[in-house]
Design an enzyme around this catalytic site. Structure first.
Site, PDB file in Angstrom:
ATOM      1  N   GLU A  45      63.066 103.657 100.607  1.00 25.74           N
ATOM      2  CA  GLU A  45      64.456 104.139 100.547  1.00 25.74           C
ATOM      3  C   GLU A  45      64.583 105.384 100.337  1.00 25.74           C
ATOM      4  O   GLU A  45      63.639 105.921  99.370  1.00 25.74           O
ATOM      5  CB  GLU A  45      65.106 103.131  99.299  1.00 25.74           C
ATOM      6  CG  GLU A  45      66.616 103.469  99.318  1.00 25.74           C
ATOM      7  CD  GLU A  45      67.095 102.372  98.098  1.00 25.74           C
ATOM      8  OE1 GLU A  45      68.180 102.481  98.021  1.00 25.74           O
ATOM      9  OE2 GLU A  45      66.302 101.660  97.516  1.00 25.74           O
ATOM     10  N   LYS A 114      73.894 101.613 103.209  1.00 24.01           N
ATOM     11  CA  LYS A 114      73.426 100.472 102.189  1.00 24.01           C
ATOM     12  C   LYS A 114      74.916  99.907 101.983  1.00 24.01           C
ATOM     13  O   LYS A 114      75.857 100.659 101.431  1.00 24.01           O
ATOM     14  CB  LYS A 114      72.795 101.199 100.978  1.00 24.01           C
ATOM     15  CG  LYS A 114      72.325 100.239 100.037  1.00 24.01           C
ATOM     16  CD  LYS A 114      71.350 100.859  99.093  1.00 24.01           C
ATOM     17  CE  LYS A 114      70.758  99.903  97.899  1.00 24.01           C
ATOM     18  NZ  LYS A 114      69.742 100.549  97.070  1.00 24.01           N
ATOM     19  N   CYS A 175      66.902  97.484  99.758  1.00 20.70           N
ATOM     20  CA  CYS A 175      66.568  97.059  98.617  1.00 20.70           C
ATOM     21  C   CYS A 175      67.685  96.117  97.733  1.00 20.70           C
ATOM     22  O   CYS A 175      67.508  95.095  97.942  1.00 20.70           O
ATOM     23  CB  CYS A 175      66.605  98.500  97.747  1.00 20.70           C
ATOM     24  SG  CYS A 175      65.660  98.267  96.052  1.00 20.70           S
ATOM     25  N   PRO A 311      45.933 112.717  70.358  1.00 20.96           N
ATOM     26  CA  PRO A 311      45.878 112.524  68.862  1.00 20.96           C
ATOM     27  C   PRO A 311      45.509 111.053  68.975  1.00 20.96           C
ATOM     28  O   PRO A 311      46.315 110.093  69.057  1.00 20.96           O
ATOM     29  CB  PRO A 311      47.307 112.823  68.336  1.00 20.96           C
ATOM     30  CG  PRO A 311      47.920 113.732  69.361  1.00 20.96           C
ATOM     31  CD  PRO A 311      47.533 113.233  70.667  1.00 20.96           C
ATOM     32  N   LEU A 312      44.226 110.725  68.581  1.00 20.83           N
ATOM     33  CA  LEU A 312      43.726 109.358  68.464  1.00 20.83           C
ATOM     34  C   LEU A 312      43.673 108.969  66.879  1.00 20.83           C
ATOM     35  O   LEU A 312      42.749 109.827  66.257  1.00 20.83           O
ATOM     36  CB  LEU A 312      42.428 109.424  69.184  1.00 20.83           C
ATOM     37  CG  LEU A 312      41.641 108.161  69.458  1.00 20.83           C
ATOM     38  CD1 LEU A 312      42.550 107.101  70.343  1.00 20.83           C
ATOM     39  CD2 LEU A 312      40.272 108.217  69.767  1.00 20.83           C
ATOM     40  N   SER A 313      44.419 108.308  66.539  1.00 18.36           N
ATOM     41  CA  SER A 313      44.800 107.784  65.253  1.00 18.36           C
ATOM     42  C   SER A 313      43.296 106.685  64.473  1.00 18.36           C
ATOM     43  O   SER A 313      43.453 106.418  63.343  1.00 18.36           O
ATOM     44  CB  SER A 313      45.996 107.516  64.813  1.00 18.36           C
ATOM     45  OG  SER A 313      46.365 106.220  65.361  1.00 18.36           O
ATOM     46  N   GLY A 314      42.949 105.909  65.655  1.00 14.92           N
ATOM     47  CA  GLY A 314      42.404 104.727  65.328  1.00 14.92           C
ATOM     48  C   GLY A 314      43.107 103.448  65.101  1.00 14.92           C
ATOM     49  O   GLY A 314      42.750 102.434  64.731  1.00 14.92           O
ATOM     50  N   GLY A 315      44.645 103.583  65.424  1.00 13.94           N
ATOM     51  CA  GLY A 315      45.162 102.311  65.810  1.00 13.94           C
ATOM     52  C   GLY A 315      45.615 101.864  66.927  1.00 13.94           C
ATOM     53  O   GLY A 315      44.963 102.628  67.915  1.00 13.94           O
ATOM     54  N   VAL A 316      46.286 100.684  67.078  1.00 13.65           N
ATOM     55  CA  VAL A 316      46.378 100.111  68.630  1.00 13.65           C
ATOM     56  C   VAL A 316      47.136 100.990  69.492  1.00 13.65           C
ATOM     57  O   VAL A 316      46.738 101.063  70.709  1.00 13.65           O
ATOM     58  CB  VAL A 316      47.093  98.844  68.245  1.00 13.65           C
ATOM     59  CG1 VAL A 316      47.478  98.101  69.921  1.00 13.65           C
ATOM     60  CG2 VAL A 316      46.104  97.891  67.720  1.00 13.65           C
ATOM     61  N   ASP A 317      47.850 101.730  68.985  1.00 13.97           N
ATOM     62  CA  ASP A 317      49.247 102.336  70.078  1.00 13.97           C
ATOM     63  C   ASP A 317      48.136 103.440  70.848  1.00 13.97           C
ATOM     64  O   ASP A 317      48.058 103.812  71.841  1.00 13.97           O
ATOM     65  CB  ASP A 317      50.221 103.097  69.484  1.00 13.97           C
ATOM     66  CG  ASP A 317      51.174 101.783  69.000  1.00 13.97           C
ATOM     67  OD1 ASP A 317      51.090 100.734  69.253  1.00 13.97           O
ATOM     68  OD2 ASP A 317      51.885 102.000  68.160  1.00 13.97           O
ATOM     69  N   SER A 318      47.458 104.472  70.021  1.00 16.07           N
ATOM     70  CA  SER A 318      46.857 105.507  70.642  1.00 16.07           C
ATOM     71  C   SER A 318      45.617 105.147  71.121  1.00 16.07           C
ATOM     72  O   SER A 318      45.199 105.581  72.251  1.00 16.07           O
ATOM     73  CB  SER A 318      46.317 106.657  69.391  1.00 16.07           C
ATOM     74  OG  SER A 318      45.387 106.060  68.283  1.00 16.07           O
TER      75      SER A 318
END
Length: 662
Positions: A45, A114, A175, A311-318
């Site tokens: 499209e 369309k 579509c 920025p890598l924090s050590g948590g799940v998101d990053s």
């Protein structure tokens, strides 16, 4: 007698307003279609200008350049001897339409506008286009002179019609028309149309494939199971259904554009039919590992930057964001291994090294991803270790630094000017002091991230800059559980439309798919921002305690608010039944009030949300998807009073029932 036909469709990586690039991709797709024996080529499209032009559709330049590209396509030898079906905007009688332009051998056969426009969620087509409302009717369209010079036609049919070739009949949908309760292909099929085409720009949403595939199979049943199909199979299948034949005898006919061209050939007895396509449904984790990773690659190569800074924090998101980059590296290496020269050329441009051919995803990740753990006095050794371990396993260039000197300097300026020194609540400070001290840390991390994104490659003697990646999930954005202009402020956010629960599914998938044991430790740890003082070296702050609700509850609020169109009272009524086994009416009321109070208080943060990959239909992105006020009466007095009255009524009734039992 010819009866086997080969048709081709394609998904092109078109770019809004990149007319030169779009033209070349269209020509290449037509060339490939012809090489594979196709006699009909269907494109996406609005492929000529790109679907996402937004308010550029208002500009006459967009229409002009679209026709210039169409003229180039008509005049190209590549487009000869194949019916080409391309998408572009067309102005007819001063009304702008989203159209298919179908042509063959320098002649336009039909311009098909369309008839049903997508105007919900991410789509705003009624803002720029008008639907064609005259079913089974056509008008004359006067071609621009630049097109007349090529086609030698003055007018062409414009409207709702079908193509009648020497051997079959072809009908076109666009579509949204497939999603209508009474789609055009139903009446077309009854009128003898044997091949349906549907040009789409439908975006990716998690778990949407099931719906899309169901719609396609319901629409076609037998007809479009293969790319090379036998028309006699279609005809014999239809002819034995008496109820269908009765309906077909009553249907109003479509205008037919006669085309002196055949999709089949006389000698096709030995032509093999295509095998039916077995659709592979991905798990949520696998689907996320693929879609956003491709989006990141597209953004990286188009922006002409040298990689990403995370920025890598050590948590799940990053960690999930890092996994998406690693998945991207896997897909790039696989594409290069399979001989994709375009991907190889893009990689060489990004890393600024001619002759480079990536083979190891970890090695490629080390070139294009820089991860950084930004510690403060409130950071734990556990998160530092988890970040370092994951970086080692994916191969990213990892940096660990401390932000305390910057925090001390900024707070020193404040103390010098005011004579006051705020302290954390854990040390006797007020809630205002506590929040301000957390926000200073968060915002300084954003400043440091951009500094390193601009200069870290320079410091290593390499060229280029890095795109900063955000890692705020859709649930936290919805509640506003983020600091305005902290690390949620980035260039792009690949997980900004993904829920916490789905991110956990992604990390679990990546643990197994990419052999990343570091993710096990990350998933087992409680989610925490680590902005408040540690207690005996241990984390004293968790996200769910801060929010006052679980991520599971937050996902439910998000779906009800956006997808079920529920305000405070409606949400209370729905959750009253959904949670009746686990919550009293009073508890449900308190939860709903807490959510809407925090949501409305923080809604202003959505106006500055980082551009994100759209994966959930309850995304709170204020910029394009979720258009709502950003300044509310956060007490919701009328709405909350309605909830309270209902709770009191239910509690009185419960007491009366108990009294009756006694």
């Amino acid at each position: 007698m010819g009866r086997k036909v080969t048709v081709a469709t394609c998904a092109l990586n078109q770019w809004a307003l990149d007319f030169e690039g779009n033209l070349q991709r269209i020509l290449k797709s037509i060339e490939i279609a012809k090489q594979k024996g196709a006699k009909y080529r269907l494109g996406p499209e609005l492929e000529i200008c790109g679907y996402g032009c937004w308010d550029h559709y208002y500009e006459s330049d967009t229409l002009l350049h679209s026709f210039q590209v169409l003229a180039a396509l008509l005049d190209s030898p590549v487009t000869q001897d194949i019916i080409c079906d391309v998408g572009m905007p067309v102005m007819h009688r001063n009304v702008r339409y989203n159209c298919r332009v179908i042509f063959l051998n320098r002649k336009i056969l039909l311009i098909r506008p369309k008839m049903a426009l997508a105007n919900e969620g991410n789509y705003h087509e009624l803002r720029w286009f008008t639907p064609w409302s005259r079913s089974r009717q056509t008008e004359e369209y006067f071609l621009p002179r630049m097109i007349q010079d090529v086609t030698k036609q003055e007018t062409v049919p414009f409207g709702d019609a079908v193509l009648a070739t020497r051997d079959t009949c072809i009908g076109s949908e666009i579509c949204e028309e497939l999603w209508m309760p009474h789609s055009p292909h139903i009446e077309m099929g009854l009128d003898g149309v044997e091949i349906f085409t549907n040009a789409s720009s439908s975006h990716h949403v998690l778990r949407k494939a099931h719906t899309r595939v169901d719609l396609v199979t319901m629409a076609t049943t037998k007809e479009v199971l293969t790319a090379t199909l036998d028309l006699e199979d279609v005809r014999s299948y239809r002819a034995e259904i008496s109820s269908r034949n009765l309906a077909a005898s009553r249907v109003s006919p479509y205008p037919r554009v006669k085309v002196d061209f055949a999709l089949s050939c006389h000698e096709d007895m030995l032509e093999p039919l295509s095998e039916p396509v077995e659709w592979k449904y991905h798990s949520a984790g696998e689907e996320i590992s693929l879609g956003p990773a491709c989006w990141l690659w597209d953004f990286l190569r188009r922006s002409q930057q040298a990689g990403f800074f995370l920025p890598l924090s050590g948590g799940v998101d990053s960690a999930a964001t890092a996994c998406l980059v690693f998945s991207m590296c896997h897909q790039v290496c696989e594409a290069v291994k399979n001989g994709n020269q375009e991907v190889l050329a893009d990689v060489q441009t990004i890393v600024n090294q001619a002759g480079y051919a990536p083979q190891d995803p970890r090695e490629l990740c080390g070139r294009i991803l820089t991860t950084c753990y930004m510690a403060s006095e409130n950071s734990s050794q556990e998160t530092r270790d988890r970040a370092r371990e994951l970086a080692q396993q994916i191969g990213s260039h990892h940096v660990s630094l401390g932000i305390d000197p910057a925090v001390t300097a900024v707070m020193g300026i404040f103390s010098l000017v005011t004579g006051k020194r705020p302290v954390f609540a854990a040390h006797g400070g007020s809630s205002r002091e506590n929040l301000a001290l957390q926000n200073v840390q968060a915002r300084l991390r954003m400043v440091i991230a951009y500094l390193f994104a601009q200069l870290s490659l320079w410091s290593r003697g390499a060229r280029g800059g890095l795109l900063v990646l955000g890692s705020t999930n859709v649930d936290e954005s919805l509640l506003g559980y983020l600091t305005k202009y902290d690390c949620s402020s980035a260039d792009v956010n690949p997980i900004g439309g993904i829920s916490k629960m789905d991110l956990r599914a992604l990390t679990q998938f990546c643990t197994e798919r990419f052999q990343l044991p570091a993710l096990q430790r990350i998933m087992a740890a409680p989610a925490t921002a680590e902005l408040e003082p540690l207690a005996d070296g241990q984390v004293s702050q968790t996200d769910e305690e801060d929010m006052g609700m679980t991520y599971t509850e937050l996902s439910m609020y998000g779906r009800l608010r956006k997808m079920a169109k529920a305000g405070p009272y409606s949400m209370f009524c729905k959750l009253l039944h959904m949670w009746k086994a686990i919550c009293t009416p009073r508890q449900v009321a308190d939860k709903v009030k807490r959510f809407f109070s925090k949501y409305s208080m923080n809604r202003h943060k959505m106006t500055t949300l980082t551009p994100a990959y759209h994966a959930e239909n309850y995304s709170p992105d204020d910029n394009r998807f979720d258009l709502r006020p950003f300044l509310y009466q956060v007490g919701w007095p009328w709405q909350f009073r309605c909830i309270e009255n209902q709770v009191l009524h239910l509690e009185r009734r419960e007491r009366q029932d108990l009294d009756g039992v006694d």
